[in-house]
Design a protein around this motif. Structure first.
Motif, short mmCIF file in Angstrom:
data_model
loop_
_atom_site.label_atom_id
_atom_site.label_comp_id
_atom_site.label_asym_id
_atom_site.label_seq_id
_atom_site.Cartn_x
_atom_site.Cartn_y
_atom_site.Cartn_z
N PRO A 11 0.81 -1.22 0.00
CA PRO A 11 0.00 0.00 0.00
C PRO A 11 0.84 1.27 0.00
O PRO A 11 0.48 2.26 -0.65
N SER A 12 1.98 1.26 0.69
CA SER A 12 2.84 2.45 0.72
C SER A 12 3.38 2.79 -0.66
O SER A 12 3.57 3.97 -0.99
N GLU A 13 3.63 1.75 -1.48
CA GLU A 13 4.09 2.00 -2.85
C GLU A 13 3.03 2.74 -3.65
O GLU A 13 3.32 3.64 -4.43
N LEU A 14 1.78 2.34 -3.44
CA LEU A 14 0.66 2.98 -4.14
C LEU A 14 0.50 4.42 -3.66
O LEU A 14 0.24 5.33 -4.46
N MET A 15 0.64 4.61 -2.35
CA MET A 15 0.49 5.96 -1.80
C MET A 15 1.56 6.91 -2.33
O MET A 15 1.32 8.10 -2.50
N ARG A 16 2.74 6.39 -2.56
CA ARG A 16 3.82 7.23 -3.09
C ARG A 16 3.42 7.83 -4.43
O ARG A 16 3.75 8.97 -4.75
N TYR A 17 2.68 7.05 -5.22
CA TYR A 17 2.20 7.53 -6.52
C TYR A 17 1.19 8.66 -6.34
O TYR A 17 1.29 9.72 -6.97
N ASN A 73 -6.18 -5.10 9.61
CA ASN A 73 -6.34 -4.01 8.64
C ASN A 73 -6.08 -2.65 9.26
O ASN A 73 -5.48 -1.77 8.63
N ASP A 74 -6.52 -2.46 10.51
CA ASP A 74 -6.24 -1.19 11.20
C ASP A 74 -4.74 -1.02 11.41
O ASP A 74 -4.20 0.09 11.25
N ASP A 75 -4.06 -2.10 11.77
CA ASP A 75 -2.61 -2.04 11.96
C ASP A 75 -1.91 -1.69 10.65
O ASP A 75 -0.96 -0.89 10.64
N LEU A 76 -2.37 -2.29 9.57
CA LEU A 76 -1.80 -2.01 8.25
C LEU A 76 -1.99 -0.54 7.89
O LEU A 76 -1.07 0.12 7.39
N ALA A 77 -3.19 -0.01 8.15
CA ALA A 77 -3.46 1.39 7.83
C ALA A 77 -2.56 2.32 8.62
O ALA A 77 -2.07 3.33 8.10
N ARG A 78 -2.31 2.00 9.89
CA ARG A 78 -1.42 2.83 10.71
C ARG A 78 0.01 2.80 10.18
O ARG A 78 0.68 3.84 10.11
N ARG A 79 0.48 1.61 9.80
CA ARG A 79 1.84 1.50 9.25
C ARG A 79 1.96 2.26 7.93
O ARG A 79 2.95 2.94 7.67
N MET A 80 0.93 2.15 7.11
CA MET A 80 0.94 2.85 5.83
C MET A 80 0.98 4.35 6.03
O MET A 80 1.73 5.07 5.35
N ARG A 81 0.18 4.85 6.96
CA ARG A 81 0.16 6.29 7.25
C ARG A 81 1.54 6.75 7.74
O ARG A 81 2.05 7.80 7.31
N ALA A 82 2.14 5.97 8.63
CA ALA A 82 3.46 6.33 9.15
C ALA A 82 4.50 6.34 8.03
O ALA A 82 5.35 7.24 7.96
N ASP A 83 4.43 5.35 7.16
CA ASP A 83 5.37 5.29 6.02
C ASP A 83 5.20 6.52 5.14
O ASP A 83 6.18 7.12 4.68
N LEU A 84 3.95 6.88 4.89
CA LEU A 84 3.69 8.01 3.99
C LEU A 84 4.20 9.32 4.59
O LEU A 84 4.84 10.12 3.90
N LEU A 85 3.94 9.53 5.87
CA LEU A 85 4.36 10.77 6.50
C LEU A 85 5.89 10.88 6.60
O LEU A 85 6.42 11.99 6.74
N ALA A 86 6.57 9.73 6.53
CA ALA A 86 8.03 9.74 6.59
C ALA A 86 8.68 9.90 5.23
O ALA A 86 9.90 10.03 5.13
N MET A 87 7.87 9.91 4.17
CA MET A 87 8.41 10.01 2.81
C MET A 87 8.99 11.40 2.56
O MET A 87 8.44 12.40 3.01
N THR A 88 10.08 11.44 1.85
CA THR A 88 10.66 12.72 1.42
C THR A 88 10.51 12.84 -0.08
O THR A 88 10.79 11.88 -0.82
N PRO A 89 10.09 13.99 -0.56
CA PRO A 89 9.89 14.14 -2.01
C PRO A 89 11.22 14.10 -2.74
O PRO A 89 12.25 14.52 -2.21
N PRO A 90 11.23 13.59 -3.96
CA PRO A 90 12.47 13.56 -4.75
C PRO A 90 12.85 14.96 -5.21
O PRO A 90 12.00 15.86 -5.27
N GLU A 91 14.10 15.14 -5.51
CA GLU A 91 14.57 16.40 -6.07
C GLU A 91 14.11 16.50 -7.53
O GLU A 91 14.16 15.52 -8.28
N PHE A 92 13.66 17.67 -7.93
CA PHE A 92 13.16 17.83 -9.29
C PHE A 92 14.22 17.50 -10.33
O PHE A 92 13.93 16.94 -11.39
N VAL A 93 15.47 17.82 -10.03
CA VAL A 93 16.55 17.59 -10.99
C VAL A 93 16.69 16.11 -11.33
O VAL A 93 17.15 15.75 -12.42
N ASP A 94 16.26 15.24 -10.40
CA ASP A 94 16.36 13.80 -10.66
C ASP A 94 15.41 13.34 -11.76
O ASP A 94 15.61 12.27 -12.35
N ARG A 95 14.39 14.14 -12.05
CA ARG A 95 13.42 13.75 -13.08
C ARG A 95 14.09 13.61 -14.45
O ARG A 95 13.64 12.82 -15.29
#
Length: 403
Positions: free
Chosen positions: A123-129, A339-361
């Motif tokens: 799910p975290s992979e999907l959220m990254r999108y 499922n609730d545990d999964l949702a909490r882990r997914m939320r934590a993963d998402l909030l810890a994500m750092t956006p890529p640098e635009f130059v990497d595109r």
């Protein structure tokens, strides 16, 4: 065989001139109360399904819905750019993915979250999108699942082209005297009732029929193409269109997980025998908005939503597990907690994500280095550096004033 009908047509449906009732039956194996019904065509394809299998299907469906709920919440809180709800379509998606083999290639649109999870996508992979951090989200080769496409219907010609390629490879091997020992690889193209009116879908079916491509066209008819009701899109069930191209079309109750599994097994068996494409129309309902940018209260009635809510695919399977197999409440409670545990882990993963640098595109435009892209990258870096120079100038001036 029991022929079933969906809820009464909406006011929009009734006002559509020239709607034709089809004689093509709609197959069902689990009725609205979760009781098993007999179907001459599909019943033989469910004989080996165990209670463990049904529990897996329930887990998969509820996991997808819980992630969907969390996705909507995250978008409302500004953590996602957009979210595309799937609520109500879990049986159609899980039921059509579970019978496939890992070697079969699947082509989704942008709502097939349950398909992705069943294929092993986190799910975290999907959220990254949907957070806008990537143009993909997962490795298509690892999961044999193509990336989402937001260009309506474009996945259909991609799927047919791939299917034609696999069939032609097999023929070349046979002509060379080294026939492949494995069965035909099946390809599944997912799209909705709205995309079914796109030219790419029509052209894809023409090519699939002409070349006997091993492809399953799986339509999730969720009754609405954003704000346009199905009756405005087609005067006949979509499954009847298959006959015009020269291959078989099936209508199934898309809220019946057993019927979808059985229909998919039936279709894949035909495809693997080299009998060409098959179309399945899973008649279901989009219980939520088209996307989080949509407000369905502007174009459909609460009465219609309530009526379809009584046909909830998850509740139907839950009732079947309880009454037909004696599954205890503790199982459903455990799954809900998981499922609730999964949702909490997914939320934590998402909030810890750092956006890529635009130059990497610039590194992902072509597989190999490209002079034009390199020049544009250099131009962009020079442009960015100009802001840094301006900051230095203003900083020096400010220091002088302070002195």
């Amino acid at each position: 065989m029991k022929t079933v009908e969906g809820p009464e047509p909406t006011m929009e449906s009734r006002s559509h001139a020239g709607v034709v009732e089809s004689t093509l039956p709609k197959h069902q194996l689990l009725d609205e109360r979760g009781a098993v019904t007999e179907d001459d065509l599909l019943s033989p394809y469910t004989q080996d399904i165990t209670v463990d299998d049904l529990q897996h299907l329930y887990r998969s469906m509820t996991k997808a819905r819980r992630v969907d709920e969390e996705g909507t919440s995250l978008q409302r809180q500004g953590q996602l750019v957009l979210w595309v709800p799937l609520k109500g379509q879990e049986a159609a998606q899980i039921g059509s993915t579970w019978p496939t083999r890992p070697t079969d290639r699947l082509y989704p649109s942008y709502r097939e979250h349950a398909v992705a999870f069943e294929r092993g996508v986190e799910p975290s992979e999907l959220m990254r999108y949907f957070r806008g951090h990537t143009a993909g989200g997962w490795d298509p080769e690892k999961h044999n699942l193509n990336l989402y496409t937001v260009v309506l219907g474009s996945q259909a010609p991609h799927a047919v082209g791939y299917a034609m390629g696999t069939a032609l490879d097999r023929k070349a091997a046979e002509d060379a005297g080294t026939p492949l020992e494995t069965e035909l690889e099946a390809v599944v193209a997912y799209f909705g009732d709205g995309a079914s009116t796109e030219g790419e879908v029509h052209e894809s079916m023409v090519f699939a029929a002409s070349y006997d491509a091993p492809v399953l066209f799986f339509i999730q008819n969720n009754q609405w193409a954003i704000s346009v009701p199905f009756a405005t899109q087609s005067r006949v069930p979509l499954a009847t269109r298959a006959a015009g191209y020269g291959f078989e079309g099936l209508r199934v109750d898309g809220n019946d997980i057993l019927a979808v599994v059985a229909a998919t097994r039936y279709a894949l068996a035909k495809i693997r025998r080299g009998e060409g494409p098959v179309l399945i129309e899973a008649e279901t309902y989009r219980m939520g908005a088209h996307t989080t940018a949509d407000d369905p209260t502007k174009y459909r009635k609460r009465e219609e939503e309530d009526q379809w809510g009584l046909l909830d695919p998850i509740e139907r399977l839950k009732e079947h597990l309880r009454t037909a197999h004696g599954v205890a409440d503790s199982f459903f409670e455990t799954v809900a907690q998981e499922n609730d545990d999964l949702a909490r882990r997914m939320r934590a993963d998402l909030l810890a994500m750092t956006p890529p640098e635009f130059v990497d595109r610039f590194e992902h435009v072509y597989a190999e280095p490209h002079a034009l892209v390199a020049a544009e990258r250099a131009e962009y870096l020079e442009y960015q550096a100009g802001f840094e120079d301006a900051s230095d100038v203003h900083g020096t001036a400010a220091e002088g004033v302070g002195a």
